[in-house]
Motif scaffolding. Structure first.
Motif, PDB file in Angstrom:
ATOM      1  N   LEU A 241       0.818  -1.215   0.000  1.00 57.72           N
ATOM      2  CA  LEU A 241       0.000   0.000   0.000  1.00 57.72           C
ATOM      3  C   LEU A 241       0.850   1.262   0.000  1.00 57.72           C
ATOM      4  CD1 LEU A 241      -2.756  -1.112   2.532  1.00 57.72           C
ATOM      5  CD2 LEU A 241      -2.925  -1.003   0.046  1.00 57.72           C
ATOM      6  N   GLY A 242       2.076   1.151  -0.496  1.00 59.14           N
ATOM      7  CA  GLY A 242       2.953   2.301  -0.577  1.00 59.14           C
ATOM      8  C   GLY A 242       3.952   2.347   0.551  1.00 59.14           C
ATOM      9  N   GLY A 243       5.149   2.864   0.249  1.00 60.19           N
ATOM     10  CA  GLY A 243       6.174   2.968   1.271  1.00 60.19           C
ATOM     11  C   GLY A 243       7.561   2.816   0.698  1.00 60.19           C
ATOM     12  N   THR A 244       8.510   2.543   1.563  1.00 64.95           N
ATOM     13  CA  THR A 244       9.920   2.508   1.166  1.00 64.95           C
ATOM     14  C   THR A 244      10.511   1.100   1.168  1.00 64.95           C
ATOM     15  OG1 THR A 244      10.516   2.992   3.485  1.00 64.95           O
ATOM     16  CG2 THR A 244      10.339   4.855   1.970  1.00 64.95           C
ATOM     17  N   THR A 245       9.743   0.107   1.580  1.00 66.47           N
ATOM     18  CA  THR A 245      10.240  -1.277   1.611  1.00 66.47           C
ATOM     19  C   THR A 245       9.545  -2.070   0.513  1.00 66.47           C
ATOM     20  OG1 THR A 245      10.386  -1.036   4.023  1.00 66.47           O
ATOM     21  CG2 THR A 245      10.782  -3.230   3.121  1.00 66.47           C
ATOM     22  N   THR A 246      10.012  -1.877  -0.711  1.00 70.22           N
ATOM     23  CA  THR A 246       9.416  -2.565  -1.861  1.00 70.22           C
ATOM     24  C   THR A 246      10.052  -3.928  -2.069  1.00 70.22           C
ATOM     25  OG1 THR A 246       8.936  -0.444  -2.907  1.00 70.22           O
ATOM     26  CG2 THR A 246       8.931  -2.383  -4.331  1.00 70.22           C
ATOM     27  N   ALA A 247      11.353  -4.009  -1.837  1.00 67.36           N
ATOM     28  CA  ALA A 247      12.069  -5.277  -2.019  1.00 67.36           C
ATOM     29  C   ALA A 247      13.025  -5.502  -0.862  1.00 67.36           C
ATOM     30  CB  ALA A 247      12.830  -5.288  -3.341  1.00 67.36           C
ATOM     31  N   LEU A 248      13.241  -6.772  -0.540  1.00 64.64           N
ATOM     32  CA  LEU A 248      14.186  -7.147   0.512  1.00 64.64           C
ATOM     33  C   LEU A 248      15.560  -7.440  -0.058  1.00 64.64           C
ATOM     34  CD1 LEU A 248      11.950  -9.560   2.621  1.00 64.64           C
ATOM     35  CD2 LEU A 248      12.254  -7.088   2.904  1.00 64.64           C
ATOM     36  N   ALA A 249      15.608  -7.911  -1.309  1.00 62.03           N
ATOM     37  CA  ALA A 249      16.894  -8.254  -1.920  1.00 62.03           C
ATOM     38  C   ALA A 249      16.721  -8.437  -3.415  1.00 62.03           C
ATOM     39  CB  ALA A 249      17.470  -9.530  -1.307  1.00 62.03           C
ATOM     40  N   VAL A 250      17.813  -8.233  -4.130  1.00 65.60           N
ATOM     41  CA  VAL A 250      17.912  -8.591  -5.541  1.00 65.60           C
ATOM     42  C   VAL A 250      19.079  -9.559  -5.657  1.00 65.60           C
ATOM     43  CG1 VAL A 250      18.333  -7.779  -7.887  1.00 65.60           C
ATOM     44  CG2 VAL A 250      17.022  -6.347  -6.305  1.00 65.60           C
ATOM     45  N   ASN A 251      18.796 -10.784  -6.059  1.00 64.33           N
ATOM     46  CA  ASN A 251      19.826 -11.811  -6.213  1.00 64.33           C
ATOM     47  C   ASN A 251      20.039 -12.085  -7.702  1.00 64.33           C
ATOM     48  OD1 ASN A 251      19.824 -11.984  -3.449  1.00 64.33           O
ATOM     49  ND2 ASN A 251      18.966 -14.041  -3.344  1.00 64.33           N
ATOM     50  N   ILE A 252      21.260 -11.930  -8.151  1.00 60.26           N
ATOM     51  CA  ILE A 252      21.598 -12.130  -9.565  1.00 60.26           C
ATOM     52  C   ILE A 252      22.429 -13.393  -9.733  1.00 60.26           C
ATOM     53  CG2 ILE A 252      22.845 -11.196 -11.561  1.00 60.26           C
ATOM     54  CD1 ILE A 252      22.291  -8.391 -10.489  1.00 60.26           C
ATOM     55  N   GLU A 253      22.072 -14.193 -10.719  1.00 60.61           N
ATOM     56  CA  GLU A 253      22.918 -15.292 -11.181  1.00 60.61           C
ATOM     57  C   GLU A 253      23.181 -15.062 -12.666  1.00 60.61           C
ATOM     58  OE1 GLU A 253      24.347 -17.590  -9.355  1.00 60.61           O
ATOM     59  OE2 GLU A 253      23.328 -16.931  -7.513  1.00 60.61           O
ATOM     60  N   TRP A 254      24.385 -15.404 -13.127  1.00 61.76           N
ATOM     61  CA  TRP A 254      24.747 -15.126 -14.509  1.00 61.76           C
ATOM     62  C   TRP A 254      25.387 -16.355 -15.148  1.00 61.76           C
ATOM     63  CZ3 TRP A 254      29.948 -15.623 -15.611  1.00 61.76           C
ATOM     64  CH2 TRP A 254      30.820 -15.605 -14.511  1.00 61.76           C
ATOM     65  N   ALA A 255      25.449 -16.335 -16.479  1.00 64.32           N
ATOM     66  CA  ALA A 255      26.042 -17.446 -17.224  1.00 64.32           C
ATOM     67  C   ALA A 255      26.623 -16.919 -18.529  1.00 64.32           C
ATOM     68  CB  ALA A 255      24.994 -18.524 -17.515  1.00 64.32           C
ATOM     69  N   ALA A 256      27.452 -17.721 -19.144  1.00 71.98           N
ATOM     70  CA  ALA A 256      27.972 -17.399 -20.476  1.00 71.98           C
ATOM     71  C   ALA A 256      26.808 -17.221 -21.446  1.00 71.98           C
ATOM     72  CB  ALA A 256      28.892 -18.516 -20.954  1.00 71.98           C
ATOM     73  N   THR A 257      27.049 -16.443 -22.498  1.00 72.02           N
ATOM     74  CA  THR A 257      25.992 -16.249 -23.488  1.00 72.02           C
ATOM     75  C   THR A 257      26.598 -16.062 -24.874  1.00 72.02           C
ATOM     76  OG1 THR A 257      23.906 -15.083 -23.904  1.00 72.02           O
ATOM     77  CG2 THR A 257      25.791 -13.726 -23.287  1.00 72.02           C
ATOM     78  N   HIS A 258      25.756 -15.887 -25.861  1.00 75.12           N
ATOM     79  CA  HIS A 258      26.165 -15.721 -27.251  1.00 75.12           C
ATOM     80  C   HIS A 258      26.706 -14.309 -27.478  1.00 75.12           C
ATOM     81  CE1 HIS A 258      25.637 -15.397 -31.646  1.00 75.12           C
ATOM     82  NE2 HIS A 258      25.650 -16.717 -31.672  1.00 75.12           N
ATOM     83  N   ILE A 259      27.609 -14.145 -28.432  1.00 79.60           N
ATOM     84  CA  ILE A 259      28.192 -12.834 -28.702  1.00 79.60           C
ATOM     85  C   ILE A 259      27.148 -11.803 -29.117  1.00 79.60           C
ATOM     86  CG2 ILE A 259      30.498 -13.677 -29.292  1.00 79.60           C
ATOM     87  CD1 ILE A 259      29.694 -13.445 -32.266  1.00 79.60           C
ATOM     88  N   ALA A 260      25.998 -12.259 -29.614  1.00 77.02           N
ATOM     89  CA  ALA A 260      24.976 -11.330 -30.090  1.00 77.02           C
ATOM     90  C   ALA A 260      23.883 -11.060 -29.071  1.00 77.02           C
ATOM     91  CB  ALA A 260      24.339 -11.864 -31.383  1.00 77.02           C
ATOM     92  N   GLY A 261      23.977 -11.669 -27.884  1.00 77.58           N
ATOM     93  CA  GLY A 261      22.841 -11.602 -26.973  1.00 77.58           C
ATOM     94  C   GLY A 261      23.160 -11.132 -25.568  1.00 77.58           C
TER      95      GLY A 261
END
Length: 280
Positions: A241-261
């Motif tokens: 309902l509005g405020g300053t606590t929208t998210a607790l965390a952002v967790n990123i995982e990454w991997a190899a990808t294509h040269i075009a993507g």
């Protein structure tokens, strides 16, 4: 070579379903408490108080945190020196999910066919299973109970390398802003970067298994996690309902990808970020 009876897998999975549905992970609970201490909106404080109390009642009374007890996603890491006896491994996992949802009085939310008849299977199966073969003689089981109020607000963006870091930020923020308060924030975001369209989405699911207190091992991604969290919490969406606590965390995982993507997938999870882990 180590032999494991698949009945052990079934019993383990069944208990994990109940544990994940009843007991909010400690890091998420502590994140909610910390958010309550810093929340600047009076209405947001009331909402956070209710969310925290709900999690406490669920734990004390062995009751589901939310009526949507989720679509079960199971990640298996199977040691190459393990031999299973007594049946089929994936069937044992499915039996465990069915047993856990029936015994635990958890809502059954899976339909057998997605478009035409949508008949409920009655035991929350089939679950989704991802299996990796790894060195060793153990079986690691990770489980998510993924609610669909937040799943429906998740998304994939297919960027090009020229979009760079700013393009990734813009893609994540576009998905978050479009979702608004509908995913029952405070959210936990799993972000997958790289691979292919489907693999980025898988990475975003796996990212949700990581503690909200642990940042990515690569400093550049850890910094991006922190930057995105700050940006999301400035949107004003807040705890429903509005405020300053929208998210607790952002967790990123990454991997190899294509040269075009540069695929980017965002899995949004509500405040009931339910997961469990066991090793057999």
């Amino acid at each position: 070579m180590r032999t494991i009876d698949v009945a052990k897998v079934t019993e383990t999975v069944a208990q994990m379903c109940k544990n994940a549905a009843y007991y909010l992970p400690q890091d998420v609970y502590e994140g909610l408490k910390a958010g309550r201490e810093t929340e600047k909106s009076p209405v947001g404080c009331v909402v956070l108080d209710q969310i925290i109390k709900n999690a406490e009642i669920a734990r004390e009374e062995d009751r589901p945190i939310c009526q949507d007890t989720g679509y079960t996603i199971v990640f298996l890491e199977v040691g190459q020196d393990v031999h299973f006896e007594g049946g089929n491994l994936e069937e044992a996992v499915q039996e465990g999910v069915a047993k856990g949802y029936v015994e635990g009085y958890l809502r059954k939310s899976v339909v057998a066919e997605p478009l035409f008849n949508r008949k409920n299977t009655g035991n929350n199966t089939p679950c989704i299973i991802y299996t990796r073969i790894v060195p060793g003689d153990k079986v690691k089981i990770d489980m998510e109970l993924k609610g669909f109020g937040s799943e429906n607000k998740s998304g994939v963006k297919m960027l090009v390398p020229a979009d760079g870091v700013e393009g990734v930020k813009n893609a994540v923020m576009e998905i978050v802003k479009k979702a608004g308060p509908n995913p029952c924030p405070p959210m936990v975001l799993g972000v997958g970067i790289g691979g292919t369209m489907d693999y980025a989405a898988l990475l975003s699911k796996k990212a949700l298994l990581r503690s909200t207190k642990k940042r990515n091992d690569m400093p550049e991604y850890a910094k991006l996690e922190e930057e995105l969290l700050e940006m999301i919490n400035k949107t004003g969406i807040g705890p429903q309902l509005g405020g300053t606590t929208t998210a607790l965390a952002v967790n990123i995982e990454w991997a190899a990808t294509h040269i075009a993507g540069l695929p980017v997938a965002v899995t949004i999870c509500c405040h009931a970020s339910r997961h469990a882990e066991e090793i057999i």
